[in-house]
Design a protein around this motif. Structure first.
Motif, short mmCIF file in Angstrom:
data_model
loop_
_atom_site.label_atom_id
_atom_site.label_comp_id
_atom_site.label_asym_id
_atom_site.label_seq_id
_atom_site.Cartn_x
_atom_site.Cartn_y
_atom_site.Cartn_z
N ARG A 39 -21.04 39.78 3.59
CA ARG A 39 -22.49 39.66 3.55
C ARG A 39 -22.95 38.32 4.10
NH1 ARG A 39 -24.39 42.45 -2.05
NH2 ARG A 39 -23.78 44.55 -1.46
N CYS A 40 -24.18 38.32 4.55
CA CYS A 40 -24.81 37.13 5.10
C CYS A 40 -25.83 36.62 4.08
CB CYS A 40 -25.53 37.48 6.40
SG CYS A 40 -24.52 38.37 7.59
N HIS A 41 -25.73 35.35 3.76
CA HIS A 41 -26.60 34.77 2.73
C HIS A 41 -27.36 33.58 3.29
CE1 HIS A 41 -24.41 37.20 -0.20
NE2 HIS A 41 -23.30 36.75 0.34
N LEU A 42 -28.63 33.52 2.97
CA LEU A 42 -29.50 32.42 3.39
C LEU A 42 -29.94 31.61 2.18
CD1 LEU A 42 -31.55 34.60 5.84
CD2 LEU A 42 -30.15 32.63 6.52
N TYR A 43 -29.81 30.32 2.31
CA TYR A 43 -30.21 29.40 1.26
C TYR A 43 -30.92 28.21 1.89
CZ TYR A 43 -26.20 31.74 -0.93
OH TYR A 43 -25.29 32.66 -1.38
N ARG A 44 -31.68 27.52 1.11
CA ARG A 44 -32.28 26.24 1.48
C ARG A 44 -33.05 26.25 2.80
NH1 ARG A 44 -33.75 24.20 -2.51
NH2 ARG A 44 -32.40 22.99 -3.84
N LEU A 45 -33.80 27.36 3.03
CA LEU A 45 -34.75 27.32 4.14
C LEU A 45 -35.87 26.40 3.68
CD1 LEU A 45 -35.82 28.23 6.89
CD2 LEU A 45 -36.94 30.13 5.71
N ALA A 46 -35.96 25.26 4.32
CA ALA A 46 -36.97 24.27 3.94
C ALA A 46 -37.53 23.64 5.21
CB ALA A 46 -36.35 23.19 3.05
N VAL A 47 -38.83 23.48 5.24
CA VAL A 47 -39.50 22.85 6.37
C VAL A 47 -40.33 21.69 5.83
CG1 VAL A 47 -41.16 23.17 8.25
CG2 VAL A 47 -39.55 25.01 7.68
N HIS A 48 -40.21 20.55 6.49
CA HIS A 48 -40.97 19.37 6.06
C HIS A 48 -42.46 19.71 6.07
CE1 HIS A 48 -42.70 15.37 6.01
NE2 HIS A 48 -41.53 14.95 5.55
N PRO A 49 -43.21 19.26 5.06
CA PRO A 49 -44.64 19.57 5.00
C PRO A 49 -45.41 19.22 6.28
CG PRO A 49 -43.93 18.59 2.93
CD PRO A 49 -42.75 18.51 3.87
N ASP A 50 -45.02 18.18 6.98
CA ASP A 50 -45.71 17.80 8.22
C ASP A 50 -45.42 18.74 9.39
OD1 ASP A 50 -46.73 15.63 6.85
OD2 ASP A 50 -45.30 14.19 7.70
N HIS A 51 -44.43 19.61 9.24
CA HIS A 51 -44.03 20.49 10.34
C HIS A 51 -44.23 21.97 10.02
CE1 HIS A 51 -42.33 17.29 12.78
NE2 HIS A 51 -41.87 16.78 11.67
#
Length: 141
Positions: A69-81
């Protein structure tokens, strides 16, 4: 964003990534420490994907594949972007990685309280499985 660069993290990036998550991510995890992230990068050097804009860290995603399986974690984008395609570019890179590894379905851990993220995951083609509390998307090569 014309100057957006997507690449795998290196060990030299780890302190910056940990500092970034304190600003850009919703909450922290027990594994959000130097040892935990070092283990991730040592085990799977391509799993931690970074987005840089103008040389600065703009976003991250962990694209882990366990052979099944493929797992995604910690998708995070800086507030300015945010709202500039950084998250979309990171997910595209993660999904490309998964397809290249033979993955057929991706799932993401997303906090229930992070409603802003729910919109982004829906827009990326993921659907929520309420019984499991995760977001999923079939992958096609």
């Amino acid at each position: 964003m014309n100057d957006l660069r997507i690449r795998a993290a290196s060990p030299a990036d780890l302190d910056a990534v940990l500092a970034f998550w304190k600003v850009a991510a919703e909450g922290t995890s027990i594994s959000d420490d130097r040892d935990g992230v070092e283990r991730l990068v040592a085990r799977d050097p391509e799993a931690l994907i970074l987005a840089q804009a103008g040389g600065a860290l703009a976003g991250t995603v962990i694209a882990g594949f366990d052979g099944w399986r493929c797992h995604l974690y910690r998708l995070a984008v800086h507030p300015d972007h945010r709202r500039r395609g950084v998250g979309t570019a990171l997910l595209a890179a993660a999904e490309e990685r998964f397809v290249g590894l033979g993955g057929r379905r991706a799932d993401a851990m997303v906090l229930d309280r992070n409603e802003r993220a729910h919109h982004a995951w829906r827009a990326a083609g993921y659907g929520r499985e309420p019984q499991w509390g995760r977001w999923v998307k079939p992958l096609t090569p």
